[in-house]
Design an enzyme around this catalytic site. Structure first.
Site, mmCIF file in Angstrom:
data_model
loop_
_atom_site.group_PDB
_atom_site.id
_atom_site.type_symbol
_atom_site.label_atom_id
_atom_site.label_comp_id
_atom_site.label_asym_id
_atom_site.label_seq_id
_atom_site.Cartn_x
_atom_site.Cartn_y
_atom_site.Cartn_z
ATOM 1 N N ASP A 214 36.184 36.225 -32.694
ATOM 2 C CA ASP A 214 37.146 37.324 -32.523
ATOM 3 C C ASP A 214 36.574 38.641 -33.032
ATOM 4 O OD1 ASP A 214 39.134 35.943 -31.252
ATOM 5 O OD2 ASP A 214 40.246 35.459 -33.080
ATOM 6 N N ARG B 183 37.893 22.017 -29.927
ATOM 7 C CA ARG B 183 38.472 20.918 -30.705
ATOM 8 C C ARG B 183 39.784 20.473 -30.081
ATOM 9 N NH1 ARG B 183 39.322 21.191 -37.087
ATOM 10 N NH2 ARG B 183 39.459 23.371 -36.606
ATOM 11 N N ASP C 109 37.449 35.054 -38.210
ATOM 12 C CA ASP C 109 36.994 34.351 -37.003
ATOM 13 C C ASP C 109 35.809 35.123 -36.394
ATOM 14 O OD1 ASP C 109 38.414 32.356 -34.580
ATOM 15 O OD2 ASP C 109 36.791 33.747 -34.085
ATOM 16 N N THR D 159 43.499 15.164 -31.456
ATOM 17 C CA THR D 159 42.559 14.248 -32.128
ATOM 18 C C THR D 159 41.579 14.981 -33.051
ATOM 19 O OG1 THR D 159 40.956 14.453 -30.354
ATOM 20 C CG2 THR D 159 42.609 12.735 -30.112
HETATM 21 N N1 URA Z 1 34.820 29.684 -37.450
HETATM 22 C C1 URA Z 1 34.961 31.008 -37.708
HETATM 23 O O1 URA Z 1 34.775 31.839 -36.834
HETATM 24 N N2 URA Z 1 35.326 31.370 -38.945
HETATM 25 C C2 URA Z 1 35.541 30.487 -39.937
HETATM 26 O O2 URA Z 1 35.852 30.887 -41.056
HETATM 27 C C3 URA Z 1 35.379 29.111 -39.629
HETATM 28 C C4 URA Z 1 35.019 28.733 -38.372
#
Ligand code: URA
Length: 211
Positions: A205, A106, A202, A110
């Site tokens: 991660d 992303r 995430d 923008t």
């Molecule tokens: N991407 C992720 O890894 N976790 C989220 O909560 C949203 C997007």
């Protein structure tokens, strides 16, 4: 709920997803759980695969037995990088599937998704496509990924995730009303950073241990 959305609520999936959500779940365990859930998701999303009869010989008799139609070919497309976690599980169940990858980030100014990687098999136009990404949050990258993948003319597309936010579902269904969407859970909302709440954090991660 939109009728293009299927909520897969198998008890084993729900149980394993709860374990994945727990903050104390290790990277190793998280990865194993996602792989296990992906096998179950693959089972659900391939329910409509066509069969053909084949004459076979058992040790005791001959019979007409069902086999997957040989001309029905699949391509799995992982939305990098967390899609890899679902891809690994699905490939275990569908080892003959071909694999594509799409990478989007992303733009911080923008917020528009920019493609940084794209590779799909050359015969993608003769295959049914399953696009996999664990988290459908804002829906921006899922919408952009499917848009790009549509330009390769697969026979059909399904989008498979683990967790979705209502906003992401809304956005996806508006942009791609022709693409069935499968998810194992629909959570409450997004926070100001676009994370799904309560979610699982995430996914990339947690899957790769990068935080
Ligand atoms: N991407 C992720 O890894 N976790 C989220 O909560 C949203 C997007």
């Amino acid at each position: 709920m939109h009728n293009q959305v299927t909520l897969i609520q198998h008890p084993l999936i729900q149980h394993k997803l709860t374990l994945m959500r727990k903050a104390e779940t290790s990277t190793t365990k998280f990865r194993t759980l996602l792989k296990e859930i992906s096998l179950l998701l693959a089972y659900e999303v391939t329910r409509d695969l066509p069969l053909k009869s084949e004459q076979i010989q058992t040790p005791l008799a001959s019979m007409n037995a069902p086999m997957l139609a040989p001309d029905k070919k699949l391509v799995l497309v992982s939305v990098m990088r967390a899609g890899q976690g679902i891809l690994d599980g699905m490939l275990e169940l569908i080892p003959s599937a071909r694999v594509g990858h799409i990478g989007l980030y992303r733009d911080p100014k923008t917020l528009i998704p920019i493609e940084y990687y794209f590779k799909v098999p050359h015969d993608v136009d003769k295959r049914d496509m399953l696009v996999v990404d664990p988290m459908l949050a804002t829906g921006n990258s899922a919408v952009a990924a499917v848009e790009r993948l549509k330009s390769t003319n697969p026979l059909s597309i399904k989008f498979v995730c683990l967790l979705a936010a209502p906003k992401g579902i809304e956005r996806f269904c508006q942009a791609h009303p022709d693409v069935p969407l499968y998810t194992a859970a629909i959570d409450e909302h997004l926070d100001e950073h676009g994370y799904i709440i309560p979610g699982l954090g995430d996914a990339g991660d947690r899957l790769f241990g990068t935080k």
